[in-house]
Enzyme design. Sequence first.
Site, short mmCIF file in Angstrom:
data_model
loop_
_atom_site.label_atom_id
_atom_site.label_comp_id
_atom_site.label_asym_id
_atom_site.label_seq_id
_atom_site.Cartn_x
_atom_site.Cartn_y
_atom_site.Cartn_z
N ALA A 9 96.51 28.09 7.01
CA ALA A 9 95.73 27.97 8.25
C ALA A 9 95.24 26.55 8.50
O ALA A 9 94.86 26.21 9.62
CB ALA A 9 94.54 28.93 8.21
N ARG A 14 95.41 15.01 6.97
CA ARG A 14 95.92 13.81 6.30
C ARG A 14 97.40 13.55 6.58
O ARG A 14 97.92 12.49 6.27
CB ARG A 14 95.67 13.92 4.78
CG ARG A 14 94.20 13.87 4.41
CD ARG A 14 93.93 14.37 3.00
NE ARG A 14 93.91 15.82 2.90
CZ ARG A 14 93.64 16.51 1.79
NH1 ARG A 14 93.38 15.84 0.67
NH2 ARG A 14 93.63 17.82 1.78
N ARG A 329 132.72 16.82 15.75
CA ARG A 329 131.59 17.56 16.34
C ARG A 329 131.80 19.06 16.20
O ARG A 329 132.86 19.50 15.77
CB ARG A 329 131.42 17.10 17.79
CG ARG A 329 130.94 15.63 17.85
CD ARG A 329 131.01 15.07 19.24
NE ARG A 329 130.36 15.94 20.19
CZ ARG A 329 130.62 15.93 21.49
NH1 ARG A 329 131.52 15.10 21.99
NH2 ARG A 329 129.98 16.75 22.31
N TYR A 383 136.42 17.03 30.98
CA TYR A 383 135.29 17.36 31.85
C TYR A 383 135.57 16.87 33.27
O TYR A 383 135.83 15.68 33.48
CB TYR A 383 134.03 16.68 31.29
CG TYR A 383 132.75 17.06 31.99
CD1 TYR A 383 132.41 18.39 32.21
CD2 TYR A 383 131.87 16.07 32.41
CE1 TYR A 383 131.23 18.72 32.85
CE2 TYR A 383 130.68 16.40 33.04
CZ TYR A 383 130.36 17.73 33.26
OH TYR A 383 129.19 18.05 33.88
#
Length: 448
Positions: A9, A14, A329, A383
Amino acid sequence: MLAIAILAAGKGTRMKSNIPKVLHKVGGCTLVERVLSSCEKINPDRKVIIIGHKGEQIKHSLTDHKELEFVIQQPQNGTGHAVQQLVPILKDFEGDLLVLNGDVPLLKTYTIQQLLAKHLESHAEVTCLTARLSEPDGYGRVFSDDQGNIDAIIEEKDCTSEQRKNTLTNSGVYCFNWRKLTQILSDLSNKNAQKEIYLTDAVTKLSIAKHLEIDDPREVSGINNKIQMAQCEAFLQEDLRNFWMNKGVTFIDPASCTISDNCCFGNDVVIEPQTHLRGHCHIGDNCHLGPGSFISNSSIGNNVNVIYSVMNNSVIENDIFIGPYAHLRPDSKINNNCKIGNFVEIKKSNIGQNTNISHLSYIGDSDLGSQVNIGAGTITANYDGREKNKTIIGDHTKTGANSVLIAPIKLGDNVTVGAGSTITEDVPDQALTIARNTQVIKENWSQC
Ligand code: UD1
Ligand code: CA
């Protein structure tokens, strides 16, 4: 009966970060995920996580853990206050409570089992896991007698300079008898340097408090700041590399390489400097990876060389040479005996056996047959500004240097594409296709 509670929690001030502390990653996995996997094989009757600061974010990251019960601590007034929040949901629970700190990510299952065994055997009210540290800064100090009975745990900020010299530290991992703990839990106060309700005071208050000193203190390294996080990463990486070196993997410069827990390697694999493997990677026999390569979530067969290249979510079969400077990729599959050379980018494509793509090409959304030769500078123009289109190339087809294949397009088997062509129409098997201006020569053009 056993319940496990994970304390998660706190804000993690820090860490100096907007990300809640337990969602920072070590070895590619969040701290809280690591704590959960350390106790995955323990099979408790209940598993509870205490969340507060950015709790929804933490909860969201753990949606796959259906077994988890979430308890909210608001505000966060310390580790003792966190455990007080368990009282309503564990009202009728009888048994032991194992408390794990969400920021102690390298703990091993075996160590937890040892702690539980020691706790059962000694009939203690609490058994605490401790570590002897040469640099104990930041940790609570544990004061105990020769028989392993704890007198007190004192937080560093509350220690006298003499007490601070004690190198026996609290790991933040404890096994409590839940009934005994509930009897004193409401008596904890926040009269200390941090004005917090400390769980460590519960250990001090219980009359039969034992401890188990861990053999390898690195296992209980806590993460409060980015320096400790880097140390944990270094410990984890060192362990992973040593594990694989003991199984025969060669690292030329181990410290310069990182791997993940989900990598596995076959026989006689050599990993050159500055090579990094992330996620699930499966590497076969006789592979030579690096130098300077990044491979994530990929499967590589046998006899594969990868040099100065990047690869994501790809499948590489056997006897393949990749690089230097290739980029594979996601959803690329390279079949046996291919060569993927300098400055070649491949995306979502299947490259058939014995095919060479040696220089300066982009191959996207494509399906290439076997024994294809892709000439230097060949580009699949996939594309059209709206959607991605497919390129299909048959077996034994060759493209000349600087060919542009405007997708959707299909080249048959044994096709030859003349250098410098821009191909817009499908080409039948065995054909030669050339699509470029005829060369013009104007003699004596120059005046001198
Ligand atoms: C704690 C121990 C210390 C021990 C160290 C080991 C206490 C008082 N001190 O110190 O003796 O050496 O761990 O790593 O327990 N948390 C909450 N709610 C809160 C405060 C913290 O759930 O109100 C959670 C944090 O999210 C964290 C864990 O408890 O996961 C530990 O809290 P942290 O503030 O880091 O305690 P330390 O100062 O490290
Ligand atoms: Ca801590």
